[in-house]
Structure formats: structure tokens, C-alpha cells
Write a protein that holds these residues in place. Structure first.
Motif, PDB file in Angstrom:
ATOM      1  N   TYR A 260       0.838  -1.188   0.000  1.00 33.41           N
ATOM      2  CA  TYR A 260       0.000   0.000   0.000  1.00 33.41           C
ATOM      3  C   TYR A 260       0.873   1.237   0.000  1.00 33.41           C
ATOM      4  O   TYR A 260       1.908   1.273   0.663  1.00 33.41           O
TER       5      TYR A 260
ATOM      6  N   THR B 212       0.784   5.038   1.110  1.00 31.11           N
ATOM      7  CA  THR B 212       0.029   5.970   1.938  1.00 31.11           C
ATOM      8  C   THR B 212       0.832   7.239   2.131  1.00 31.11           C
ATOM      9  O   THR B 212       2.046   7.253   1.914  1.00 31.11           O
ATOM     10  N   HIS B 213       0.159   8.270   2.505  1.00 27.27           N
ATOM     11  CA  HIS B 213       0.814   9.542   2.795  1.00 27.27           C
ATOM     12  C   HIS B 213       0.495   9.896   4.238  1.00 27.27           C
ATOM     13  O   HIS B 213      -0.654   9.805   4.660  1.00 27.27           O
ATOM     14  N   THR B 214       1.515  10.288   4.981  1.00 30.16           N
ATOM     15  CA  THR B 214       1.312  10.628   6.382  1.00 30.16           C
ATOM     16  C   THR B 214       2.344  11.651   6.831  1.00 30.16           C
ATOM     17  O   THR B 214       3.431  11.733   6.261  1.00 30.16           O
ATOM     18  N   ASP B 215       1.978  12.407   7.821  1.00 29.15           N
ATOM     19  CA  ASP B 215       2.926  13.314   8.458  1.00 29.15           C
ATOM     20  C   ASP B 215       3.540  12.663   9.691  1.00 29.15           C
ATOM     21  O   ASP B 215       4.511  13.155  10.241  1.00 29.15           O
ATOM     22  N   GLU B 216       2.970  11.556  10.137  1.00 22.67           N
ATOM     23  CA  GLU B 216       3.438  10.837  11.333  1.00 22.67           C
ATOM     24  C   GLU B 216       4.570   9.892  10.942  1.00 22.67           C
ATOM     25  O   GLU B 216       4.410   9.065  10.056  1.00 22.67           O
ATOM     26  N   MET B 217       5.699  10.003  11.601  1.00 21.60           N
ATOM     27  CA  MET B 217       6.851   9.168  11.266  1.00 21.60           C
ATOM     28  C   MET B 217       7.113   8.074  12.301  1.00 21.60           C
ATOM     29  O   MET B 217       7.933   7.202  12.086  1.00 21.60           O
ATOM     30  N   GLU B 218       6.422   8.111  13.434  1.00 24.82           N
ATOM     31  CA  GLU B 218       6.665   7.135  14.488  1.00 24.82           C
ATOM     32  C   GLU B 218       6.020   5.791  14.132  1.00 24.82           C
ATOM     33  O   GLU B 218       4.858   5.732  13.751  1.00 24.82           O
TER      34      GLU B 218
ATOM     35  N   TRP C 244      12.726   3.951   7.024  1.00 24.10           N
ATOM     36  CA  TRP C 244      11.962   4.639   5.987  1.00 24.10           C
ATOM     37  C   TRP C 244      12.897   4.834   4.803  1.00 24.10           C
ATOM     38  O   TRP C 244      14.033   5.268   4.953  1.00 24.10           O
TER      39      TRP C 244
END
Length: 70
Positions: free
Chosen positions: A5, A7-13, A32
Motif C-alpha cells: 500500500y 500511503t501519505h502521512t505526516d506521522e513518522m513514528e 523509511w
């Protein structure tokens, strides 16, 4: 069959709270990756052309989604 998948996120944890007992036994670490790093890396990826596939998907150069990866 494996599913991938994008996905786009601002969360890196990364949260590992919900790993199964088997996943906990084999989990070592995570990283990452930037797509260009994947394309230029000497690491082994599966599928082998995952970097180019990701570029094609992001640039909408695919005929259809989902795609079959061999």
C-alpha cells in the motif's frame, strides 16, 4: 499473495504495540526509504523492481491498479 500500500502521512513514528507473537520474534528493525534510495541501493528488495514500480505508481504510469507483481 502479498499486498503493498502507498500511503501519505505526516506521522513518522512506528508503533509496534500490535505485533503478533511471531512478528515480535522476527522483527529486527525498520527504516523509511526514499524511492530514489531504493532505486540506487545495493540492498535486495522484493520484488526486485519495487523502486521503478513505485515511481510508475506515483507518476500514474500504470495501466490499472491493483497490479499483479511477478
Amino acid at each position: 499473495i502479498e499486498k503493498y500500500y502507498i500511503t501519505h502521512t505526516d506521522e513518522m513514528e512506528i508503533k509496534l504495540d500490535n505485533l503478533t507473537s511471531n512478528e515480535k520474534k522476527v522483527y529486527r528493525s525498520h527504516k523509511w526509504w526514499v524511492i530514489e534510495e531504493i532505486c540506487n541501493s545495493n540492498e535486495v528488495f522484493f520484488p526486485e523492481n519495487i523502486g521503478q514500480l513505485l515511481l510508475d505508481i506515483i507518476n500514474e504510469n500504470m495501466d490499472s491498479i491493483p497490479i499483479n507483481i511477478k
